[in-house]
Scaffold this active site. Structure first.
Site, PDB file in Angstrom:
ATOM      1  N   TYR A 160       0.826  -1.575   0.357  1.00 14.09           N
ATOM      2  CA  TYR A 160      -0.289  -0.146  -0.066  1.00 14.09           C
ATOM      3  C   TYR A 160       0.980   0.844  -0.291  1.00 14.09           C
ATOM      4  CZ  TYR A 160      -3.336  -3.078   1.492  1.00 14.09           C
ATOM      5  OH  TYR A 160      -4.495  -4.339   1.441  1.00 14.09           O
ATOM      6  N   PHE A 211     -13.077  -5.214   0.549  1.00 15.23           N
ATOM      7  CA  PHE A 211     -14.200  -4.716  -0.108  1.00 15.23           C
ATOM      8  C   PHE A 211     -15.521  -5.060   0.769  1.00 15.23           C
ATOM      9  CE2 PHE A 211     -15.263  -3.459  -4.961  1.00 15.23           C
ATOM     10  CZ  PHE A 211     -15.185  -2.041  -4.545  1.00 15.23           C
ATOM     11  N   PRO A 212     -15.704  -4.944   1.693  1.00 16.12           N
ATOM     12  CA  PRO A 212     -16.252  -5.319   3.065  1.00 16.12           C
ATOM     13  C   PRO A 212     -18.116  -3.999   2.396  1.00 16.12           C
ATOM     14  CG  PRO A 212     -15.736  -3.738   3.956  1.00 16.12           C
ATOM     15  CD  PRO A 212     -14.501  -3.924   2.631  1.00 16.12           C
ATOM     16  N   LEU A 213     -18.092  -2.912   2.148  1.00 13.49           N
ATOM     17  CA  LEU A 213     -19.345  -2.304   1.714  1.00 13.49           C
ATOM     18  C   LEU A 213     -19.937  -1.812   0.105  1.00 13.49           C
ATOM     19  CD1 LEU A 213     -17.243   1.065   3.122  1.00 13.49           C
ATOM     20  CD2 LEU A 213     -18.955  -0.738   4.739  1.00 13.49           C
TER      21      LEU A 213
END
Length: 283
Positions: free
Chosen positions: A65, A208-210
């Site tokens: 990142y 990518f939970p949302l």
């Protein structure tokens, strides 16, 4: 919803360390394409420093990142990490939005040691094999993880984007503490992996939970539930994940304090069994 407090999400133990289940994903502490420094460095640091105040004690990052930007910002904002569990990973980044697995054992070991230095710790709490490199025998990559554990460089180990067969093969080499796969309301491809983790008390970290796709459109199911509860679509998506399984550890990411607080407020949103059932079948 009640006060903004991640402790309302419940707890899960990684080894002997209990973490509050709603954590923080540190991928967004970077520039466009997850490359370079963030556009607002002050906002990034403020967001990190707010975590402890609202009960978030699990942070997921990676050396890729930035590269390195996220780990270094975490150290600047939060070292010496009292009461925090920091998880990291390793992947090669040749440029913005480019991600290349490198499963050579020497590379994995070197990158983990690099994360030690960047995070400023004597041992990494949780190190996850970011991807299984198809160009390198799987067992060689698992062997590198075993060596990291045996040498005390990492305390616990996990996997990312794997199948049940991958997990079972890894567990013959080292204890698998967590699995990080893409999973959300509209992407259920990892249901078998979640079921395996649930049965074996392995933490399941959905990235990518949302994402909720068409369910968030005006009049869609998530939109209707959110409006009825005075919540946001993202909060409904997180609440569903938290109620989906006690081993799920969502890690929504953001660079803004207000958005962080909004995400954490989902910890106290309790969906009804009817709402959960509808959401379970909607996608």
């Amino acid at each position: 919803m009640g006060p903004i407090d991640a402790r309302a999400s419940g707890q899960f133990k990684i080894g002997e360390t209990a973490i509050n289940r709603l954590g923080y994903g540190a991928m967004r502490l970077t520039g466009p394409g997850i490359w370079g420094a963030p556009s607002d460095r002050g906002a990034a640091l403020a967001t990190l420093r707010r975590l402890h105040e609202i009960g978030v004690n699990f942070i997921d990052t990676a050396d890729s990142y930035g590269p390195d930007v996220s780990e270094e910002l975490i150290r600047e904002a939060l070292h010496p990490y009292e009461g925090l569990l920091i998880a990291t990973k390793a992947l090669t980044r040749p440029g913005p939005d480019q991600w290349i697995p490198n499963g050579r054992p020497a590379y994995l070991i070197a990158q983990a040691k690099g994360s030690l230095r960047k995070l400023g710790v004597e041992q990494i709490d949780l190190w996850q094999l970011h991807r299984i490199d198809p160009r390198v025998p799987r067992d060689e990559q698992f062997g590198a993880v075993r060596r990291l554990l045996d040498d005390g460089i990492i305390r616990h180990a996990g996997l990312s984007e794997v199948s049940v067969a991958d997990i079972e093969a890894a567990r013959r080499v080292f204890p698998v503490a967590t699995v990080q796969n893409r999973y959300n309301l509209v992407d259920r491809g990892s249901e078998p992996v979640l079921a395996y983790c649930d049965a074996n008390n392995i933490g399941f970290i959905p990235w990518f939970p949302l994402e909720a796709g068409e369910l968030t459109r005006p009049g869609g199911l998530v939109d209707r539930v959110a409006k009825a509860r005075g919540a946001t679509a993202g909060q409904v998506a997180l609440a569903w994940l938290l109620q989906r399984s006690p081993v799920i550890l969502p890690i929504p990411g953001t660079i803004r304090v207000a958005h962080l607080e909004q995400n954490v407020a989902a910890s106290s949103l309790s969906l009804t069994s009817e709402e959960v059932a509808e959401l379970d079948t909607a996608a």
